[in-house]
Design an enzyme around this catalytic site. Sequence first.
Site, PDB file in Angstrom:
ATOM      1  N   ASN A 211     -58.962   6.816  13.308  1.00 53.28           N
ATOM      2  CA  ASN A 211     -59.909   7.922  13.355  1.00 53.28           C
ATOM      3  C   ASN A 211     -60.253   8.191  14.819  1.00 53.28           C
ATOM      4  OD1 ASN A 211     -62.003   6.093  14.150  1.00 53.28           O
ATOM      5  ND2 ASN A 211     -62.525   5.696  12.011  1.00 53.28           N
ATOM      6  N   ARG A 212     -61.079   9.194  15.076  1.00 50.86           N
ATOM      7  CA  ARG A 212     -61.339   9.588  16.461  1.00 50.86           C
ATOM      8  C   ARG A 212     -61.950   8.446  17.279  1.00 50.86           C
ATOM      9  NH1 ARG A 212     -62.563  14.710  18.885  1.00 50.86           N
ATOM     10  NH2 ARG A 212     -63.011  15.690  16.871  1.00 50.86           N
ATOM     11  N   GLU A 214     -61.778   5.202  16.742  1.00 47.48           N
ATOM     12  CA  GLU A 214     -60.768   4.167  16.950  1.00 47.48           C
ATOM     13  C   GLU A 214     -59.788   4.572  18.037  1.00 47.48           C
ATOM     14  OE1 GLU A 214     -60.800   2.497  12.324  1.00 47.48           O
ATOM     15  OE2 GLU A 214     -59.389   4.048  12.960  1.00 47.48           O
ATOM     16  N   ASP A 282     -58.302   4.845   2.916  1.00 47.26           N
ATOM     17  CA  ASP A 282     -57.305   4.164   2.090  1.00 47.26           C
ATOM     18  C   ASP A 282     -56.450   5.183   1.339  1.00 47.26           C
ATOM     19  OD1 ASP A 282     -58.585   1.885   2.936  1.00 47.26           O
ATOM     20  OD2 ASP A 282     -59.632   1.532   1.042  1.00 47.26           O
TER      21      ASP A 282
END
Length: 339
Positions: A211-212, A214, A282
């Site tokens: 994600n952004r 991360e 997920d």
Amino acid sequence: MSSIISKDNFKNILNKFSDVGPILVIGDIGLDKYTFGEVKRISPEAPVPVLEVTKEWTTLGLATNISNNLSTLGVSSTICGVVGEDMQASKLESLLEESDLSIWGVVRCSERPTIFKERVTTSSQQICRVDYEDKSGLSASTQERLIERIKEFIPTHSGIIIEDYGKGTLSRETISEVVSLARKHNKKVFVDPSRTTPPEFYKGVDLLKPNRIEAELMVSMLGHNTTDVLEMAKILSETLDIEQVVITLGGEGMAIFSRGESKVDIIPTVANEVFDVSGAGDTAISLLSSSLLAGSSLRDACWLGNCGSGVVVAKKGTATVNLEELEKFYDNISKNFNE
């Protein structure tokens, strides 16, 4: 901004899921428990709410939810991870068997507990979460047992999903072994990374889906200072030898990038209602991987992942999506794009 996937492509990919061979899912595994009730008063013992419990349920959590998602899509899988020698491990294995999911790749060990998360909620909000876990790395003997299971399964599986929650299961050695074996057997490796894992651990995988936040942390750990989505995607792709990077942007959708390109393609978010984001990532990685293994383009695979996430965020708790829900969701959002 990317135009929506065509109806024909959407249906063709879904129809090919049944032809995708089993996927090997490797990572942190555990249980999610939900304790649901109503708050009508404050405790006389401390200034905290008293929850009057009306319902409790336990579900497959962490990487086991990937296998659960794949199953509802009609894709078989084998889960590889580590649990303790405890009651929660037995419960986890029972839930896997009840869902017709394989337990052959589950390694038991005595040095750590089975990961167990309990969320205490009302109809309107989460009051608290209680985590039972040990984030330290695996012992040498347990890691070797896990790698031996992985070596056994990779040749007979169509692809590999690495689901990293930073709980200590995945070491540099384990991931490196997965990538090496995958290349030897011509298998794709798809990774949902952890923000706490050194990004170098993921070198050589085929697709990375941070994600952004991360992505920002990963490029920072690699010695760069940028929050530009294109620059981050390029840095991750070039530095880590990764062919495809998908950065999820929350309410802004997904940014997709393939090595050698000069721009990112933005897939807009399509969620109509957000009740609970648990498990949305997920679902996204499950659909991305299954679609690519079914022969989809990256763009179309991201559209399916985006639609799946749109379905599950409208559900309570860690959830999955089935083919019927996906088609219904697509039909609803496609009207908005075609108006």
